[in-house]
Design an enzyme around this catalytic site. Structure first.
Site, mmCIF file in Angstrom:
data_model
loop_
_atom_site.group_PDB
_atom_site.id
_atom_site.type_symbol
_atom_site.label_atom_id
_atom_site.label_comp_id
_atom_site.label_asym_id
_atom_site.label_seq_id
_atom_site.Cartn_x
_atom_site.Cartn_y
_atom_site.Cartn_z
ATOM 1 C CE1 TYR A 169 1.833 -82.972 25.535
ATOM 2 C CE2 TYR A 169 0.055 -84.281 24.609
ATOM 3 C CZ TYR A 169 1.322 -83.760 24.514
ATOM 4 O OH TYR A 169 2.081 -83.998 23.404
ATOM 5 C CG ASP A 187 2.790 -88.350 30.499
ATOM 6 O OD1 ASP A 187 2.674 -87.869 31.649
ATOM 7 O OD2 ASP A 187 3.679 -87.997 29.698
ATOM 8 C CG HIS A 219 -0.459 -111.187 16.969
ATOM 9 N ND1 HIS A 219 -0.710 -112.238 16.130
ATOM 10 C CD2 HIS A 219 -1.494 -111.157 17.842
ATOM 11 C CE1 HIS A 219 -1.854 -112.818 16.463
ATOM 12 N NE2 HIS A 219 -2.346 -112.179 17.499
ATOM 13 C CG HIS A 264 -3.803 -113.901 22.299
ATOM 14 N ND1 HIS A 264 -5.177 -113.978 22.341
ATOM 15 C CD2 HIS A 264 -3.493 -113.572 21.023
ATOM 16 C CE1 HIS A 264 -5.678 -113.734 21.143
ATOM 17 N NE2 HIS A 264 -4.674 -113.472 20.331
ATOM 18 C CG HIS A 283 -5.633 -108.782 18.916
ATOM 19 N ND1 HIS A 283 -4.693 -108.927 19.926
ATOM 20 C CD2 HIS A 283 -5.579 -109.935 18.205
ATOM 21 C CE1 HIS A 283 -4.128 -110.109 19.831
ATOM 22 N NE2 HIS A 283 -4.629 -110.748 18.788
#
Length: 232
Positions: A230, A136, A113, A176, A111
């Site tokens: 790839y 991709d 910001h 958020h 997580h």
């Protein structure tokens, strides 16, 4: 789920290795300008052995990035209950734990910001797939998850509901910010870095005009090649 109150000896080596990995990976978040102050967190699922349940390693709450080493990391069960560590777990631990309980193929959650991805989240708008990099890496647009409060597993529920049966390994939780998932904590960090890059690029593109959408068949082709051909 089996309840445990300490790290089983059979998991000690893997837990210690995960604590070191997760500590090192946290340095990548400020390095790529994905966080400010103490915001953001990374976790890694540690598979259980000898009948013991899976555990997770995560950043402690409100600790600056220059204080994060392996010893600072905390260990929780998949209900978010602290098993080992001297500090309180991240305030997002319940969300991470919910993801691990309901998405067994996920072994890393991140997580941040990061500015541009969070700006899209603030608008409640998905990032359209207008870059080959998005085809991709994400196989389509970056979806928006529902508004959810911090502190319980509501955010985790939103992540799972949004990303289950979705190609994207990133979600923008409304008002958020971004959460990313991966087959490892490192993979989820990579996704967080690329997410911010495409969020920034698409935002700038929209200041210049209307970005050109990529046809779905071309997105499918890009995704298949990148995921299966790839690299090494």
């Amino acid at each position: 789920m089996t309840t445990i109150t300490q790290v089983p000896e059979a998991m000690r080596e893997s837990i210690d290795a995960a604590r070191a990995r997760v500590a090192d990976l946290h340095a990548e978040l400020p390095r790529w300008d994905l966080v400010a102050w103490t915001a953001g967190n990374i976790s890694e699922r540690v598979p259980g052995v000898d009948g013991h349940p899976d555990l997770l390693v995560i950043k402690p709450s409100g600790v600056s990035y220059d204080e994060l080493d392996a010893d600072a990391m905390v260990v929780c069960d998949l209900d978010g209950v602290l098993i080992e560590g001297k500090r309180n777990p991240s305030s997002d631990t319940a969300a991470h734990a919910y993801v691990y309980r309901h998405m067994p193929d996920v072994f890393g959650v991140v997580h941040t910001h990061s500015t541009y991805a969070t700006a899209w989240a603030a608008r409640g708008e998905e990032i359209p797939c207008v870059l080959t990099m998005m085809g991709d890496e994400f196989g389509g647009p970056i979806p928006i998850g529902p508004f959810a409060v911090i502190g319980d597993d509501s955010i985790g529920q939103g992540i799972v509901e949004t990303l289950s049966n979705h190609r994207s390994t990133a979600v923008l939780m409304q008002n958020h910010g971004p959460f990313t998932i991966g087959a490892s904590a490192k993979a989820a960090v990579k996704t967080a870095v690329l997410l911010e890059e495409v969020a920034r690029t698409v935002h700038i593109s929209r200041q210049l005009g209307d970005p050109l959408p990529i046809p779905q068949d071309k997105i499918d082709s890009l995704y298949d090649r990148y995921q299966n051909v790839y690299g090494q």
